[in-house]
Write a protein that holds these residues in place. Sequence first.
Motif, mmCIF file in Angstrom:
data_model
loop_
_atom_site.group_PDB
_atom_site.id
_atom_site.type_symbol
_atom_site.label_atom_id
_atom_site.label_comp_id
_atom_site.label_asym_id
_atom_site.label_seq_id
_atom_site.Cartn_x
_atom_site.Cartn_y
_atom_site.Cartn_z
ATOM 1 N N LYS A 406 2.423 6.262 11.271
ATOM 2 C CA LYS A 406 1.326 6.844 10.495
ATOM 3 C C LYS A 406 0.124 7.178 11.376
ATOM 4 O O LYS A 406 -0.247 6.432 12.263
ATOM 5 C CB LYS A 406 0.897 5.866 9.392
ATOM 6 C CG LYS A 406 -0.121 6.424 8.411
ATOM 7 C CD LYS A 406 -0.279 5.511 7.217
ATOM 8 C CE LYS A 406 -1.211 6.125 6.182
ATOM 9 N NZ LYS A 406 -1.325 5.306 4.964
ATOM 10 N N ASP A 427 4.229 9.345 7.892
ATOM 11 C CA ASP A 427 3.152 9.868 7.051
ATOM 12 C C ASP A 427 1.930 10.248 7.872
ATOM 13 O O ASP A 427 1.504 9.513 8.768
ATOM 14 C CB ASP A 427 2.760 8.794 6.016
ATOM 15 C CG ASP A 427 1.706 9.288 5.046
ATOM 16 O OD1 ASP A 427 1.910 10.337 4.418
ATOM 17 O OD2 ASP A 427 0.676 8.602 4.926
ATOM 18 N N GLN A 428 1.391 11.440 7.591
ATOM 19 C CA GLN A 428 0.102 11.892 8.119
ATOM 20 C C GLN A 428 0.076 11.941 9.641
ATOM 21 O O GLN A 428 -0.920 11.581 10.272
ATOM 22 C CB GLN A 428 -1.040 10.997 7.597
ATOM 23 C CG GLN A 428 -1.164 11.011 6.092
ATOM 24 C CD GLN A 428 -2.317 10.166 5.590
ATOM 25 O OE1 GLN A 428 -3.443 10.321 6.064
ATOM 26 N NE2 GLN A 428 -2.049 9.301 4.633
ATOM 27 N N THR A 447 6.164 12.499 4.696
ATOM 28 C CA THR A 447 5.120 13.006 3.796
ATOM 29 C C THR A 447 3.839 13.370 4.541
ATOM 30 O O THR A 447 3.422 12.677 5.470
ATOM 31 C CB THR A 447 4.783 11.952 2.726
ATOM 32 O OG1 THR A 447 4.343 10.751 3.374
ATOM 33 C CG2 THR A 447 5.992 11.624 1.875
#
Length: 578
Positions: A406, A427-428, A447
């Motif tokens: 992340k 994520d991100q 995501t």
Amino acid sequence: MKQAMRILCFALAFLCLTGSFSMADVPNYLNHQGQLSDSTGPVADGTYLMQFAVFQTASTTTELWSEIHEVEVVDGIYTVLLGSIDYKNNPFDINTFSGGDGCYLEVRICPPDNLTCNPEKGEMEIFSPRQRLTTTPYAFKADEAGHAADADTLGGIAPSGFIRPNQAGVISNVMITAGAVDNSNIAAYAVTSSKIAEGNVSSSHIANGSIKGGLTGDIATETINVFNLADGAVQTSKIDDNAVTTDKIQDGAVTAAKITPGYVADFDADLLDGQHAADIIDAASDEVRTPISSLPYYISSPGSYYLTGNLTVTSTKDVYAIYIASSNVTIDFMGFTITQVAGGAAAGISAGSYALENITIKNGAISGFSSSGISLWYASGGRVENMQITDNVDYGILIGTRSIVKNNIVRGSGNHGIMAGRGSLVDQNVVGDGLDRGIYGADTAITNNVVMNNGTDGIYGADGCNIIGNTVVENNQEASGAYAGIRVSNQCLVKGNRVVNNKVWGIYIPANSGNNVRNCIEENYVAGIGTGAGAGIKILEEGTEDGRNLYLNNRVSGCDPDLSIITGNINGGGNITY
């Protein structure tokens, strides 16, 4: 003639009325009472519109003051309070009566219950003559009192000797006899800090024990702070034993700068709460961090480690910069970077056993290694966050099952930018400029990433992935028909992504003998496939009764064609091409 007689009768009636005038609160109001009658007696009860005007003489035409009232008349009697309609802007001011000959009151009236007649148009009947306003006996005395403001003295005392309302600073301590004001003369809470001029109360004015806290309530909460106390004003003789407890001191209020050197006695610096510092460290050994100040570095015990600065691997042997051989390890880069010289270490960080778990790498940078930046493939439950992984020959971040990747930046990788094991979250992250895939995952949530300018797939979801909310731009730089902006195998959800200018295919499900099925392609925006013709959404796997792919509510534009779907798959509707 009847109307003229009525007017005359009203006028005569007014001549006969009995009136009284008294100054209730000079000069604001004048109480006026009268009786109205005609030839048959008192006029009919009702509401009359009446105007009252004051003139300097009995015949002058210039009004000094006037006011209109709706007057209730009962048995011919009415009462009005002149000056009460608009006492702020049209007061019945005493200046109206200036002049030695006094003033005259003129009364005007409309017919009963007619409240709409216009006095400006002469529609009101005027009683004549005007009535002279006279003075009651005590008003002569009031007239003398009215000149008191012009007197040089009052009772032999100059005006400066008197206190006027809202006059600040007129009472000083020299005007008050010592002992004349004690606490029995002062209401509770009447004296606050805002009532006392700065510097007027010093420690010499306060008797020992006269100010208390706690239940006695002499001091309100937060009324005394550093701005209210002069230097040296608080002395030990002023503080009762045990009066200052920890709950009386705000967190952070006492610092070293607030304590005079030598004023704190009976303090053993070697002990804290009766425990030696070494014992405290031993008791908290799991929380004590270990510095990493040189490379290569070998970690064989669980714990928290941190970099002390930017570090470089100078060995030309094939070694790891940091090798982890233990579970439950955290490495905090503290914003620093590790790099290698040419021909040196294999990987920046590596963990070498499937039995390892719970390894966290955070807050720094790894650059220029001849293998991977971070290789935790053989460990589960890992976490990599807030790292910059750049220009490594193999993977940028390679991490095992049930892990989290992340808020990282991964650029220039020779293999996948990020490759995550099953059950992971990616994520991100920002992933770009790699020679192979940007992100690879299986049974992984991918995501809210930005994936750009990678050599093959931007994102490849092998099986069972959620690929949601990503921005996927200008991938498949090889322009191969085998790759796409987003490519999936089976049982993946591809939803809400922005897929733009990827070469050949935007979103792609290749054929695999009926195995690449049960995918859902939903609510994506796909546009422009860049150099090389190809479809916005391409599904080559033919759907059967054993499994189909579903596509719905997508927006596709500028591709050739926008949709290329083989038979047997399901159009769920809402797809728009333009």
